[in-house]
Design a protein around this motif. Structure first.
Motif, PDB file in Angstrom:
ATOM      1  N   SER A 322       0.871  -0.991  -0.028  1.00  0.00           N
ATOM      2  CA  SER A 322       0.041  -0.072  -0.056  1.00  0.00           C
ATOM      3  C   SER A 322       1.087   1.263   0.036  1.00  0.00           C
ATOM      4  O   SER A 322       2.149   1.256   0.623  1.00  0.00           O
ATOM      5  CB  SER A 322      -0.561  -0.046   0.944  1.00  0.00           C
ATOM      6  OG  SER A 322      -0.031   0.431   2.599  1.00  0.00           O
ATOM      7  N   CYS A 323       0.554   2.459  -0.781  1.00  0.00           N
ATOM      8  CA  CYS A 323       0.904   3.549  -0.491  1.00  0.00           C
ATOM      9  C   CYS A 323      -0.111   4.557  -0.452  1.00  0.00           C
ATOM     10  O   CYS A 323      -1.893   4.637  -0.665  1.00  0.00           O
ATOM     11  CB  CYS A 323       2.095   3.585  -1.965  1.00  0.00           C
ATOM     12  SG  CYS A 323       2.933   5.440  -1.738  1.00  0.00           S
ATOM     13  N   MET A 324       0.724   5.976  -0.950  1.00  0.00           N
ATOM     14  CA  MET A 324      -0.225   6.614  -0.836  1.00  0.00           C
ATOM     15  C   MET A 324      -0.204   8.084  -2.110  1.00  0.00           C
ATOM     16  O   MET A 324       0.919   8.478  -1.983  1.00  0.00           O
ATOM     17  CB  MET A 324      -0.964   7.935   0.560  1.00  0.00           C
ATOM     18  CG  MET A 324      -1.717   6.805   1.884  1.00  0.00           C
ATOM     19  SD  MET A 324      -2.288   8.598   2.843  1.00  0.00           S
ATOM     20  CE  MET A 324      -0.637   8.593   3.502  1.00  0.00           C
ATOM     21  N   TYR A 325      -1.102   8.602  -2.883  1.00  0.00           N
ATOM     22  CA  TYR A 325      -1.144   9.827  -3.391  1.00  0.00           C
ATOM     23  C   TYR A 325      -1.668  10.730  -2.739  1.00  0.00           C
ATOM     24  O   TYR A 325      -2.837  10.627  -2.401  1.00  0.00           O
ATOM     25  CB  TYR A 325      -2.332   9.787  -4.644  1.00  0.00           C
ATOM     26  CG  TYR A 325      -1.651   8.641  -5.559  1.00  0.00           C
ATOM     27  CD1 TYR A 325      -0.079   7.854  -5.720  1.00  0.00           C
ATOM     28  CD2 TYR A 325      -2.596   8.233  -7.024  1.00  0.00           C
ATOM     29  CE1 TYR A 325       0.138   7.007  -6.999  1.00  0.00           C
ATOM     30  CE2 TYR A 325      -1.942   6.958  -7.933  1.00  0.00           C
ATOM     31  CZ  TYR A 325      -0.811   6.684  -8.148  1.00  0.00           C
ATOM     32  OH  TYR A 325      -0.701   5.830  -9.117  1.00  0.00           O
ATOM     33  N   SER A 326      -1.275  11.897  -3.501  1.00  0.00           N
ATOM     34  CA  SER A 326      -1.951  13.245  -3.413  1.00  0.00           C
ATOM     35  C   SER A 326      -2.524  13.953  -4.074  1.00  0.00           C
ATOM     36  O   SER A 326      -1.488  14.322  -5.273  1.00  0.00           O
ATOM     37  CB  SER A 326      -0.819  14.085  -2.292  1.00  0.00           C
ATOM     38  OG  SER A 326      -0.228  13.788  -1.544  1.00  0.00           O
ATOM     39  N   GLU A 331      -4.576  16.865 -11.269  1.00  0.00           N
ATOM     40  CA  GLU A 331      -3.577  15.896 -11.699  1.00  0.00           C
ATOM     41  C   GLU A 331      -2.009  16.713 -11.556  1.00  0.00           C
ATOM     42  O   GLU A 331      -0.506  16.398 -12.089  1.00  0.00           O
ATOM     43  CB  GLU A 331      -3.650  14.509 -12.270  1.00  0.00           C
ATOM     44  CG  GLU A 331      -4.530  14.360 -11.847  1.00  0.00           C
ATOM     45  CD  GLU A 331      -4.671  12.511 -12.498  1.00  0.00           C
ATOM     46  OE1 GLU A 331      -3.823  11.897 -13.319  1.00  0.00           O
ATOM     47  OE2 GLU A 331      -5.704  12.431 -12.459  1.00  0.00           O
ATOM     48  N   ASP A 332      -2.727  18.319 -11.487  1.00  0.00           N
ATOM     49  CA  ASP A 332      -0.908  18.554 -11.857  1.00  0.00           C
ATOM     50  C   ASP A 332      -0.605  19.161 -10.483  1.00  0.00           C
ATOM     51  O   ASP A 332      -1.614  19.253  -9.321  1.00  0.00           O
ATOM     52  CB  ASP A 332      -1.627  19.690 -12.231  1.00  0.00           C
ATOM     53  CG  ASP A 332      -1.603  20.305 -13.682  1.00  0.00           C
ATOM     54  OD1 ASP A 332      -0.286  19.004 -14.618  1.00  0.00           O
ATOM     55  OD2 ASP A 332      -2.137  20.755 -14.771  1.00  0.00           O
ATOM     56  N   GLY A 350       2.296  20.638  -3.197  1.00  0.00           N
ATOM     57  CA  GLY A 350       1.918  19.754  -3.161  1.00  0.00           C
ATOM     58  C   GLY A 350       1.620  19.191  -3.318  1.00  0.00           C
ATOM     59  O   GLY A 350       1.256  19.336  -5.262  1.00  0.00           O
ATOM     60  N   GLY A 351       0.478  17.708  -3.761  1.00  0.00           N
ATOM     61  CA  GLY A 351      -0.673  17.458  -4.891  1.00  0.00           C
ATOM     62  C   GLY A 351       0.272  17.118  -5.674  1.00  0.00           C
ATOM     63  O   GLY A 351      -0.201  16.934  -7.099  1.00  0.00           O
ATOM     64  N   PHE A 352       1.330  16.109  -5.420  1.00  0.00           N
ATOM     65  CA  PHE A 352       1.771  15.451  -6.570  1.00  0.00           C
ATOM     66  C   PHE A 352       1.324  14.556  -7.404  1.00  0.00           C
ATOM     67  O   PHE A 352       1.915  13.711  -8.745  1.00  0.00           O
ATOM     68  CB  PHE A 352       3.636  15.555  -5.701  1.00  0.00           C
ATOM     69  CG  PHE A 352       4.700  16.422  -6.137  1.00  0.00           C
ATOM     70  CD1 PHE A 352       4.650  17.179  -6.300  1.00  0.00           C
ATOM     71  CD2 PHE A 352       4.277  16.656  -4.553  1.00  0.00           C
ATOM     72  CE1 PHE A 352       5.742  18.056  -6.623  1.00  0.00           C
ATOM     73  CE2 PHE A 352       5.059  17.893  -4.009  1.00  0.00           C
ATOM     74  CZ  PHE A 352       5.464  18.622  -5.227  1.00  0.00           C
ATOM     75  N   SER A 353       0.100  13.699  -6.771  1.00  0.00           N
ATOM     76  CA  SER A 353      -0.397  13.363  -7.810  1.00  0.00           C
ATOM     77  C   SER A 353      -0.305  11.778  -8.256  1.00  0.00           C
ATOM     78  O   SER A 353      -0.308  11.241  -9.909  1.00  0.00           O
ATOM     79  CB  SER A 353      -1.254  14.196  -9.046  1.00  0.00           C
ATOM     80  OG  SER A 353      -1.526  14.988  -8.452  1.00  0.00           O
ATOM     81  N   GLY A 354       0.583  11.096  -7.494  1.00  0.00           N
ATOM     82  CA  GLY A 354       1.536  10.033  -8.066  1.00  0.00           C
ATOM     83  C   GLY A 354       2.205   9.772  -9.277  1.00  0.00           C
ATOM     84  O   GLY A 354       2.370   8.930  -9.705  1.00  0.00           O
TER      85      GLY A 354
END
Length: 402
Positions: A322-326, A331-332, A350-354
């Motif tokens: 498991s991991c997390m996206y922000s 997605e920018d 932040g918000g690096f969206s994977g």
């Protein structure tokens, strides 16, 4: 330990890939920097850990390709300085229906950014990869040179070590609860949950999935960043084909466009396994998330069976992590001054969206520029402004989207 009598030029909050590379860049420029982490260093609770991340220059947005190319160079420079590898190079291969608008935009960006590339028919793909990839009629392949695998935990450790060598101060288990203006001395005060107070002329906040919570607590601003729980999967290669999927055999990092977006890397982290994962996930609270891997569905198994001609066991993954996206709505990334009472004293990222890890070195360079000089060069940041969501709740409009 308190540093009440000492002031830093910059305090960086968050010791994942972005914060660690930023601390390194600031220390490299001869400035005093403090890097704070709410958990242990190199923890497994956020987005900067694990076995691998991909690097590729193929994006449908023009503004990312140049960033990746610069980041690739900065990865190599950091490796040369530390003396070991975190970046394993290979080619990169994209594929999908020839009518897919995003893939078409990727190919157009390769043209406009002068990225060497080759567009391949299904027959050419089969010949190019000796049958390891098989595309259906109506699909197209895109082969580019810049690809590969990054080792996340090892990379974060690298930047932290390089920062320390340059004089940075690192402190973990320091959960930040407040960031306030220092009206007496100027700059800011960072206050942690254990009562420590740190003083800095400037501050960078790069706390990944905790960004929305922290900024809302600090100044009441609700950033449109949604943490997502995502699952990384490794699948077993059938015994007779294990060597076919090695970098040494010319196997690339890859991505498949469509619903869902599937990506993967050559067999590297686990002998005999190949990483094949789905971009995306489910909304979560980073402090209350489940650690159970989510099921990917029959589509992924079918994709594996068809694309790899039965060479990979497709019934279920051998390893799931498991991991997390922000995730932002477009997605920018979000890279900007926090503003308000803080003005240009606080920079947020932040918000690096994977799709941000590969950019770690260039993001570190950009954030160091912003916090020390008030501006950066070589990258157009208008796409990453906080204010874009006030103008349009969905953020940046993508020409290739319906």
């Amino acid at each position: 330990m308190e540093y009440s009598g000492e002031q830093f030029d910059v305090i960086v909050i968050g010791a994942g890939i972005m914060g660690s590379s930023t601390a390194y860049q600031i220390a490299k420029r001869g400035q005093t920097v403090l890097l704070l982490e709410q958990f242990d260093f190199l923890h497994q609770l956020g987005s900067s850990h694990g076995e691998s991340r991909t690097i590729r220059a193929t994006y449908p947005e023009n503004y990312y390709s140049g960033m990746v190319i610069e980041s690739s160079r900065l990865w190599e420079e950091a490796e040369a300085e530390i003396g070991y590898r975190v970046y394993y190079k290979t080619a990169h291969f994209d594929m999908g229906p020839s009518s897919n608008k995003t893939l078409i935009a990727v190919m157009e960006c390769c043209e406009s950014n002068a990225i060497p590339h080759r567009v391949l028919t299904p027959k050419q793909v089969s010949e190019e990869f000796s049958g390891r990839f098989e595309l259906p009629e109506g699909w197209v392949g895109l082969s580019t040179e810049l690809g590969g695998v990054l080792k996340p935990t090892k990379a974060v450790s690298m930047f932290q070590t390089l920062a320390i060598k340059r004089g940075a101060v690192l402190r973990d288990n320091m959960e930040v609860k407040e960031i306030v203006k220092d009206d007496e001395r100027g700059g800011i005060v960072v206050i942690t949950s254990n009562g420590s107070r740190f003083y800095g002329k400037k501050c960078v906040v790069a706390v990944g999935p905790w960004m929305r919570k922290l900024i809302k607590m600090v100044m009441g601003l609700d950033l449109p960043i949604q943490p997502l729980h995502t699952t990384i999967c490794y699948w077993r290669i059938k015994e007779a084909y294990k060597d076919d999927f090695l970098m040494e055999s010319g196997f690339p990092s890859f991505a498949s466009y469509g619903e869902p977006f599937i990506y993967g890397t050559p067999s590297l982290e686990f002998p005999g396994l190949i990483k094949i994962a789905v971009h995306g996930g489910y909304p979560c609270d980073p402090d209350k998330r489940t650690w159970a891997p989510t099921l990917l569905g029959d589509y992924v198994s079918s994709w594996i069976e068809n694309r790899f001609s039965g060479r990979v066991e497709s019934a279920e993954p051998a390893v799931a992590q498991s991991c997390m996206y922000s995730m932002t709505p477009d997605e920018d990334y979000l890279i900007d001054f926090l503003g308000g009472d803080f003005g240009k004293d606080v920079v947020v990222a932040g918000g690096f969206s994977g799709h941000g890890f590969k950019m770690g070195p260039v993001i570190g360079r950009i954030l160091a520029d912003l916090v020390l000089n008030g501006e950066t060069k070589g990258v157009e940041l208008k796409h990453f402004r906080l204010g874009r969501f006030e103008e349009n709740a969905k953020g940046n409009v993508k020409e290739y989207e319906d």
